[in-house]
Each structure stands twice: as structure tokens, then as C-alpha cells.
Design an enzyme around this catalytic site. Structure first.
Site, PDB file in Angstrom:
ATOM      1  N   ASP A  30      35.685  74.588  41.472  1.00 54.66           N
ATOM      2  CA  ASP A  30      37.143  73.958  40.604  1.00 54.66           C
ATOM      3  C   ASP A  30      37.932  74.706  40.040  1.00 54.66           C
ATOM      4  OD1 ASP A  30      34.216  71.956  41.066  1.00 54.66           O
ATOM      5  OD2 ASP A  30      34.019  72.637  38.216  1.00 54.66           O
ATOM      6  N   ASP A  72      31.008  59.727  38.186  1.00 55.34           N
ATOM      7  CA  ASP A  72      30.194  60.370  37.132  1.00 55.34           C
ATOM      8  C   ASP A  72      30.258  59.600  35.821  1.00 55.34           C
ATOM      9  OD1 ASP A  72      31.318  62.305  39.274  1.00 55.34           O
ATOM     10  OD2 ASP A  72      33.561  62.208  38.265  1.00 55.34           O
TER      11      ASP A  72
END
Length: 239
Positions: free
Chosen positions: A8, A129
């Protein structure tokens, strides 16, 4: 089942967030390409990259570290975060990215997903998500009234390569993945599903592998950085 190590990217560094909150970032490596090489040296088959700044900005922000990773590594990589138009999709695929992940636009502009999946077969995934079964967008900052399975089913005939399902409440929390919800989603669609969020041990990976539905893979970040999962050992176990 493929294990996808996660990198990330925030402000050019490899970080992990807690439950998607940008102000709860832990920096794990200031050189994301070196981190990627370490994962490849341990035997990973794929890399999972996220441009966190890009997810909020709506356009690529961490392009330089992503390009450095693509140059440094010889395994396929998938990238999500800030990819919201055809030109950006095309640019990334031209730069050698194996798969783009479309999240926010899957809700706001589903036609783009269909168009991209048709133009680049096998190279477009949908990122779903969710918080409490409902889809969240724009770097998880905005909640929608769209249900996970409804969104996933709407792409059944679109030719997308995979669905990456993240349970936001589990992400970075080291509390185990939401196996029940992931298995239910994989059962509801014919598109391959990749589990994300909360994978914190080898037992978690094996539980996902043995959940009764064939999953394409699982993404893990913090557990690999913390040493809770040994990447080489996990890959051997899953194969």
C-alpha cells in the site's frame, strides 16, 4: 490459491492502514521497490499494489513507486486506487501492469468497467470494499446503499478477471478475515474472488482455502510485514 502480498503506497512509501484510516498509517518500508523485490525473492507469484493517495484524489498519485516496482520485479502486479478513466487504464497496462483494479468507478460508472474489460481481456478486476455488507467508495470514505452481492452480480457478463473483496472492518486489524461473507460472495458469482482484509496467520489462509468455495486467492499485508506470516512457508502450504 494465490497469496498476493500487498504494498500500500502513501506519500511514496510502503505503509499499512488500520481499517482504511489514512491518519492511522504505519510506514513499513521507505523503498517500495525493495519491498517488492523481497516478496518476489520469497517466491510470490503476484503483487497487489494500492495507491492510497490516488484513491482519495481520484487520479494516480504514487505512479513513480509503482513504475519502480514494475521495473524491479518479474512477477505480474495488480494495482488499485485512483484509476477512474480509460486513459489511465490504458497507460498502466502499457507500462506493464498485469491487472487494474476498478473500485469507485464500478459503482459510479459501471459502463467503464465493461468497456475496459472488453478492451483488455483478463486485465480488469473489480474491487469491492464493504463495511457491514454495504459498498464503500472513494478510499472507503463514502458509504453507499449498494449491497456487495448486487454489485458483484451486475458484472457477471462483463468479462472481469476477478473480484477483490475487502472487509474494511477487518483490514489491518489482524483479527482474521470475514470468511463467511467472502465464501457467500464467491458462491453468489461465477467470477473468481480474491479475499482481502484481516488475513493475519497461516491458519487464516488455510481456513480461506478450505472454506468450501474455490477462491482465486487472498491478499495479506500487515501480517507479512510483522512476520506473523512467513511468505515462503505460506506459499508452500497453499500450493
Amino acid at each position: 490459491m494465490i497469496l498476493y502480498p500487498a504494498i500500500d503506497l502513501k506519500d511514496g512509501q510502503a505503509v499499512r492502514l488500520l481499517r482504511g484510516e489514512m491518519d492511522k498509517a504505519t510506514v513499513f518500508n521507505e523503498d517500495p521497490a525493495a519491498q517488492a523485490r523481497a516478496f518476489v525473492d520469497a517466491g510470490c507469484e503476484w503483487l497487489h499494489l494500492v495507491d492510497l493517495n490516488g484513491a482519495f484524489a481520484g487520479e494516480p498519485v504514487n505512479a513513480a513507486p509503482v513504475e519502480a516496482i514494475l521495473k524491479a520485479c518479474n512477477v505480474p502486479a495488480q494495482l488499485g486506487g485512483g484509476i477512474r478513466d480509460m486513459a489511465t487504464i490504458e497507460t498502466w497496462i502499457d507500462k506493464g501492469l498485469a491487472r487494474v483494479i476498478l473500485g469507485t468507478v464500478a459503482v459510479e460508472n459501471p459502463e467503464l468497467v465493461r468497456e475496459a474489460a472488453k478492451a483488455f481481456p483478463g486485465k480488469v478486476a473489480v474491487g469491492i470494499d464493504a463495511r457491514n455488507g454495504m459498498v464503500a467508495t472513494k478510499g472507503w470514505a463514502e458509504e453507499t446503499d449498494v449491497q456487495v452481492t448486487d454489485l458483484a452480480r451486475s458484472f457477471e457478463d462483463a468479462g472481469v478477471a476477478a473480484i477483490i473483496y475487502t472487509d474494511i472492518n477487518r483490514d489491518g486489524a489482524m483479527q482474521g478475515p470475514n470468511i463467511e461473507a467472502t465464501a457467500a460472495l464467491a458462491q453468489a458469482v461465477s467470477i473468481p474472488v480474491i479475499a482481502s482484509g484481516g488475513v493475519s496467520s497461516l491458519d487464516d489462509l488455510i481456513a480461506l482455502r478450505d472454506c468450501g468455495v474455490a477462491l482465486n486467492g487472498a491478499i495479506s499485508g500487515r501480517a507479512l510485514y510483522d512476520g506473523a506470516i512467513d511468505l515462503a512457508e505460506a506459499i508452500r502450504a497453499l500450493n
